[in-house]
Design a protein around this motif. Sequence first.
Motif, mmCIF file in Angstrom:
data_model
loop_
_atom_site.group_PDB
_atom_site.id
_atom_site.type_symbol
_atom_site.label_atom_id
_atom_site.label_comp_id
_atom_site.label_asym_id
_atom_site.label_seq_id
_atom_site.Cartn_x
_atom_site.Cartn_y
_atom_site.Cartn_z
ATOM 1 N N GLU A 242 19.752 40.593 36.949
ATOM 2 C CA GLU A 242 20.063 39.961 35.668
ATOM 3 C C GLU A 242 19.453 38.566 35.582
ATOM 4 O O GLU A 242 18.969 38.145 34.527
ATOM 5 N N GLY A 243 19.457 37.832 36.696
ATOM 6 C CA GLY A 243 18.854 36.500 36.695
ATOM 7 C C GLY A 243 17.364 36.548 36.431
ATOM 8 O O GLY A 243 16.819 35.720 35.695
ATOM 9 N N CYS A 244 16.681 37.526 37.029
ATOM 10 C CA CYS A 244 15.236 37.678 36.810
ATOM 11 C C CYS A 244 14.942 38.034 35.352
ATOM 12 O O CYS A 244 13.997 37.494 34.747
ATOM 13 N N MET A 245 15.750 38.935 34.773
ATOM 14 C CA MET A 245 15.547 39.322 33.370
ATOM 15 C C MET A 245 15.774 38.131 32.450
ATOM 16 O O MET A 245 15.023 37.903 31.500
ATOM 17 N N PHE A 246 16.824 37.352 32.744
ATOM 18 C CA PHE A 246 17.119 36.173 31.933
ATOM 19 C C PHE A 246 15.960 35.176 32.009
ATOM 20 O O PHE A 246 15.536 34.623 30.992
ATOM 21 N N SER A 247 15.450 34.941 33.230
ATOM 22 C CA SER A 247 14.346 33.997 33.409
ATOM 23 C C SER A 247 13.100 34.470 32.692
ATOM 24 O O SER A 247 12.363 33.682 32.085
ATOM 25 N N TRP A 248 12.832 35.769 32.732
ATOM 26 C CA TRP A 248 11.644 36.315 32.060
ATOM 27 C C TRP A 248 11.752 36.149 30.550
ATOM 28 O O TRP A 248 10.796 35.747 29.893
ATOM 29 N N ASP A 249 12.946 36.460 30.004
ATOM 30 C CA ASP A 249 13.136 36.286 28.558
ATOM 31 C C ASP A 249 12.970 34.831 28.165
ATOM 32 O O ASP A 249 12.335 34.507 27.155
ATOM 33 N N TRP A 250 13.521 33.923 28.979
ATOM 34 C CA TRP A 250 13.400 32.496 28.674
ATOM 35 C C TRP A 250 11.945 32.046 28.682
ATOM 36 O O TRP A 250 11.496 31.300 27.814
ATOM 37 N N LEU A 251 11.171 32.542 29.635
ATOM 38 C CA LEU A 251 9.771 32.180 29.726
ATOM 39 C C LEU A 251 8.994 32.683 28.526
ATOM 40 O O LEU A 251 8.141 31.980 27.963
ATOM 41 N N MET A 252 9.280 33.910 28.110
ATOM 42 C CA MET A 252 8.577 34.465 26.943
ATOM 43 C C MET A 252 8.883 33.664 25.681
ATOM 44 O O MET A 252 8.008 33.436 24.834
ATOM 45 N N VAL A 253 10.139 33.232 25.561
ATOM 46 C CA VAL A 253 10.514 32.430 24.392
ATOM 47 C C VAL A 253 9.806 31.087 24.420
ATOM 48 O O VAL A 253 9.279 30.614 23.415
ATOM 49 N N VAL A 254 9.771 30.443 25.583
ATOM 50 C CA VAL A 254 9.104 29.149 25.718
ATOM 51 C C VAL A 254 7.631 29.259 25.383
ATOM 52 O O VAL A 254 7.040 28.377 24.753
ATOM 53 N N MET A 255 7.000 30.366 25.767
ATOM 54 C CA MET A 255 5.566 30.561 25.510
ATOM 55 C C MET A 255 5.299 31.033 24.085
ATOM 56 O O MET A 255 4.148 31.216 23.696
ATOM 57 N N GLY A 256 6.376 31.253 23.297
ATOM 58 C CA GLY A 256 6.212 31.664 21.910
ATOM 59 C C GLY A 256 5.853 33.119 21.734
ATOM 60 O O GLY A 256 5.373 33.514 20.672
ATOM 61 N N LYS A 257 6.105 33.933 22.754
ATOM 62 C CA LYS A 257 5.749 35.353 22.661
ATOM 63 C C LYS A 257 6.942 36.232 22.300
ATOM 64 O O LYS A 257 6.797 37.442 22.149
ATOM 65 N N ARG A 258 8.110 35.649 22.159
ATOM 66 C CA ARG A 258 9.286 36.440 21.838
ATOM 67 C C ARG A 258 10.344 35.527 21.245
ATOM 68 O O ARG A 258 10.468 34.364 21.608
ATOM 69 N N GLU A 259 11.118 36.109 20.315
ATOM 70 C CA GLU A 259 12.262 35.404 19.775
ATOM 71 C C GLU A 259 13.450 35.619 20.699
ATOM 72 O O GLU A 259 13.514 36.626 21.415
ATOM 73 N N PRO A 260 14.395 34.679 20.720
ATOM 74 C CA PRO A 260 15.596 34.892 21.538
ATOM 75 C C PRO A 260 16.272 36.203 21.182
ATOM 76 O O PRO A 260 16.320 36.603 20.010
#
Length: 268
Positions: A242-260
């Motif tokens: 779960e921590g890895c998935m959370f970190s990946w989602d956060w990174l994608m959001v920071v890079m502008g490739k995904r909405e929260p």
Amino acid sequence: MKASLLVTRGLAALLLLFISPAAANRFQEAWVQNCEHTFPDGTTYDLKPLTRTAGRPDYVGKDKNGVLYYINICNNVQEIPKECRALQKDIRSPAYQVRNNSFCHWLGVESAHTWDYIEPGSPFVGVQLTYYDGEYCQEGVNRQIKLQMYCDHLGRLGSVGDYYVTVEHPCTYVVTFPSPFGCPKDQGLSSAAIFNIMFFLVVGAYFGGGLAFNVTQHQMQVGVDALPHIEFWRELPELVKEGCMFSWDWLMVVMGKREPRERGAFEW
């Protein structure tokens, strides 16, 4: 005015008198500090303590014919032998071969040297320092000398004067130096090695102590269930996932490739 000038010159002369030898010694000591060698396998030798400096006479060895050898380690001999000076041979060298007033040969130059194990692949036998480009000899080659520092941990094998200088082949001379400094330098443990040791000690103490506590204090059977905080360790893989998935989602959001994924899921 003249008196003041004379006093100033006198003080300057005295200062030079005391400083110059010290400066020379410091220069020599700075050079000696380079008398350390590390082989590709990580084995290190430090021969600095064997180098003769001011106030310590050069090493003297001899062969079976009574020929003398004046030697220094990691530096030229401190004084060119009188036999060499008489023959006007003033080449600076780490080693000279002399006999009475009949001959003198210099056996190498400090700038041309190599480091080897005395026995290939056996660092604890000792280290060999070879000087090349010595005086040309009648066999058609330049003289060279091998200084073999045998590992003598306890200092019971004698000194260079207890062994004959031998001739390995024409114009190559071998000198035996038993010494504790012929042993590999103790490198100690690296920071990484210390960290690994401490880590496994702590982990072992944690699991071993926790297991012993649960068995003795809680009368649990010896096994996996008796390990300390077993429920946490069973849940750990899922928590890591779960921590890895959370970190990946956060990174994608920071890079502008995904909405929260959820409104207000991230705080900026």
